[in-house]
Design a protein around this motif. Structure first.
Motif, PDB file in Angstrom:
ATOM      1  N   UNK A 190       0.833  -1.197   0.000  1.00 42.97           N
ATOM      2  CA  UNK A 190       0.000   0.000   0.000  1.00 42.97           C
ATOM      3  C   UNK A 190       0.872   1.253   0.000  1.00 42.97           C
ATOM      4  N   UNK A 191       0.901   1.963  -1.106  1.00 44.87           N
ATOM      5  CA  UNK A 191       1.732   3.160  -1.237  1.00 44.87           C
ATOM      6  C   UNK A 191       1.321   4.252  -0.255  1.00 44.87           C
ATOM      7  N   UNK A 192       0.076   4.271   0.178  1.00 40.95           N
ATOM      8  CA  UNK A 192      -0.387   5.350   1.062  1.00 40.95           C
ATOM      9  C   UNK A 192       0.237   5.271   2.454  1.00 40.95           C
ATOM     10  N   UNK A 193       0.847   4.162   2.780  1.00 40.28           N
ATOM     11  CA  UNK A 193       1.477   4.003   4.099  1.00 40.28           C
ATOM     12  C   UNK A 193       2.966   4.327   4.073  1.00 40.28           C
ATOM     13  N   UNK A 194       3.487   4.647   2.902  1.00 38.50           N
ATOM     14  CA  UNK A 194       4.926   4.881   2.765  1.00 38.50           C
ATOM     15  C   UNK A 194       5.306   6.266   3.290  1.00 38.50           C
ATOM     16  N   UNK A 195       6.432   6.329   3.988  1.00 40.81           N
ATOM     17  CA  UNK A 195       6.905   7.593   4.546  1.00 40.81           C
ATOM     18  C   UNK A 195       7.988   8.244   3.693  1.00 40.81           C
ATOM     19  N   UNK A 196       7.988   7.960   2.399  1.00 40.94           N
ATOM     20  CA  UNK A 196       8.939   8.594   1.478  1.00 40.94           C
ATOM     21  C   UNK A 196       8.757  10.109   1.515  1.00 40.94           C
ATOM     22  N   UNK A 218      -7.520  15.909 -11.567  1.00 37.15           N
ATOM     23  CA  UNK A 218      -6.971  15.775 -10.205  1.00 37.15           C
ATOM     24  C   UNK A 218      -8.085  15.628  -9.174  1.00 37.15           C
ATOM     25  N   UNK A 219      -9.132  14.936  -9.552  1.00 39.05           N
ATOM     26  CA  UNK A 219     -10.340  14.873  -8.736  1.00 39.05           C
ATOM     27  C   UNK A 219     -10.471  13.618  -7.886  1.00 39.05           C
ATOM     28  N   UNK A 220      -9.427  12.855  -7.754  1.00 39.21           N
ATOM     29  CA  UNK A 220      -9.571  11.586  -7.058  1.00 39.21           C
ATOM     30  C   UNK A 220     -10.282  10.614  -7.984  1.00 39.21           C
ATOM     31  N   UNK A 221     -10.585   9.474  -7.526  1.00 40.73           N
ATOM     32  CA  UNK A 221     -11.245   8.490  -8.371  1.00 40.73           C
ATOM     33  C   UNK A 221     -11.081   7.119  -7.773  1.00 40.73           C
ATOM     34  N   UNK A 222     -10.836   6.140  -8.627  1.00 42.73           N
ATOM     35  CA  UNK A 222     -10.666   4.775  -8.161  1.00 42.73           C
ATOM     36  C   UNK A 222      -9.202   4.415  -8.007  1.00 42.73           C
ATOM     37  N   UNK A 223      -8.937   3.188  -7.685  1.00 39.73           N
ATOM     38  CA  UNK A 223      -7.583   2.662  -7.614  1.00 39.73           C
ATOM     39  C   UNK A 223      -6.680   3.452  -6.688  1.00 39.73           C
ATOM     40  N   UNK A 224      -5.421   3.583  -7.097  1.00 40.48           N
ATOM     41  CA  UNK A 224      -4.412   4.282  -6.311  1.00 40.48           C
ATOM     42  C   UNK A 224      -4.828   5.734  -6.070  1.00 40.48           C
ATOM     43  N   UNK A 225      -5.372   6.380  -7.081  1.00 43.28           N
ATOM     44  CA  UNK A 225      -5.781   7.780  -6.981  1.00 43.28           C
ATOM     45  C   UNK A 225      -6.783   7.968  -5.840  1.00 43.28           C
ATOM     46  N   UNK A 226      -7.814   7.165  -5.817  1.00 49.83           N
ATOM     47  CA  UNK A 226      -8.813   7.265  -4.759  1.00 49.83           C
ATOM     48  C   UNK A 226      -8.228   6.946  -3.388  1.00 49.83           C
ATOM     49  N   UNK A 227      -7.377   5.937  -3.321  1.00 46.89           N
ATOM     50  CA  UNK A 227      -6.759   5.561  -2.044  1.00 46.89           C
ATOM     51  C   UNK A 227      -5.889   6.694  -1.499  1.00 46.89           C
ATOM     52  N   UNK A 228      -5.138   7.348  -2.371  1.00 49.91           N
ATOM     53  CA  UNK A 228      -4.299   8.465  -1.931  1.00 49.91           C
ATOM     54  C   UNK A 228      -5.169   9.619  -1.444  1.00 49.91           C
ATOM     55  N   UNK A 229      -6.215   9.942  -2.178  1.00 53.17           N
ATOM     56  CA  UNK A 229      -7.099  11.031  -1.754  1.00 53.17           C
ATOM     57  C   UNK A 229      -7.761  10.713  -0.408  1.00 53.17           C
ATOM     58  N   UNK A 230      -8.215   9.492  -0.222  1.00 51.45           N
ATOM     59  CA  UNK A 230      -8.842   9.119   1.056  1.00 51.45           C
ATOM     60  C   UNK A 230      -7.843   9.224   2.206  1.00 51.45           C
ATOM     61  N   UNK A 231      -6.636   8.719   1.990  1.00 54.37           N
ATOM     62  CA  UNK A 231      -5.633   8.715   3.058  1.00 54.37           C
ATOM     63  C   UNK A 231      -5.101  10.115   3.360  1.00 54.37           C
ATOM     64  N   UNK A 232      -5.022  10.972   2.361  1.00 55.00           N
ATOM     65  CA  UNK A 232      -4.486  12.326   2.557  1.00 55.00           C
ATOM     66  C   UNK A 232      -5.504  13.263   3.192  1.00 55.00           C
ATOM     67  N   UNK A 233      -6.783  12.956   3.066  1.00 56.28           N
ATOM     68  CA  UNK A 233      -7.826  13.803   3.633  1.00 56.28           C
ATOM     69  C   UNK A 233      -8.307  14.871   2.667  1.00 56.28           C
TER      70      UNK A 233
END
Length: 185
Positions: free
Chosen positions: A20-26, A37-52
């Motif tokens: 899960x890339x959203x847990x990476x501390x890079x 840049x509106x979010x969506x499915x897959x990685x894009x949606x996961x990043x938007x959800x995790x970032x707030x």
């Protein structure tokens, strides 16, 4: 247990990670975004959800200035609620069989993301497998192309570590095979 592999390249390191890339501390994670840049499915949606919600607000501000993000280009925002300090948003190509500039656009998406990282002195960058999900780019073609761009950045010291995240055991096997072919095992 997630699979991992690492490859020393020049002064840097490439890591392949099934996870899960959203847990990476890079310093930065790369978002395989859509042009709005509106979010969506897959990685894009996961990043938007995790970032707030502040991430979507920052993306809307960018879109208000540029209208849309063309495929192969990249912009940067803060990471907000993510462990990573920044998110680099890039739009990969939709696969139409390979004769519509898809390889050049995919190469550009990786290179533009790395350029944003360098501009902001971000030395550790985590990438998803851009365009290989719903955009349909075949993994066996995307992996060697992307790894070549990533290796060039590591070899020149543009960044010190790249973490390549994939979403399944099959994807990990394909990316690892491409990396072993290119860099040795």
């Amino acid at each position: 247990m997630p699979r991992t592999a690492h490859f020393p390249i020049g002064p840097g390191t490439l890591r392949l990670i099934e996870g899960d890339i959203t847990r990476d501390d890079a310093d930065a994670i790369v978002n395989a975004a859509n042009a709005a840049l509106a979010g969506g499915g897959g990685v894009d949606g996961a990043i938007h959800r995790a970032a707030g919600p502040r991430l979507l607000a920052a993306c809307r501000d960018i879109i208000a200035e540029i209208d849309h993000l063309p495929p192969g280009q990249a912009v940067i925002t803060p990471g907000f609620d993510l462990p990573a300090r920044a998110v680099i948003h890039t739009v990969g190509p939709i696969w139409y069989g390979g004769s519509h500039g898809e390889p050049d656009t995919l190469r550009s998406a990786y290179a533009a993301s790395l350029a944003r990282a360098a501009e902001h002195n971000l030395s550790t960058v985590a990438f998803p497998a851009i365009s290989t999900g719903v955009y349909g780019y075949p993994v066996e073609l995307a992996a060697p192309l992307a790894l070549g761009v990533l290796a060039e950045a590591l070899g020149t010291g543009t960044v010190s570590e790249i973490r390549m995240y994939v979403y399944s055991a099959a994807a990990f096997a394909a990316w690892n095979e491409a990396a072993v072919t290119l860099f040795g095992g």
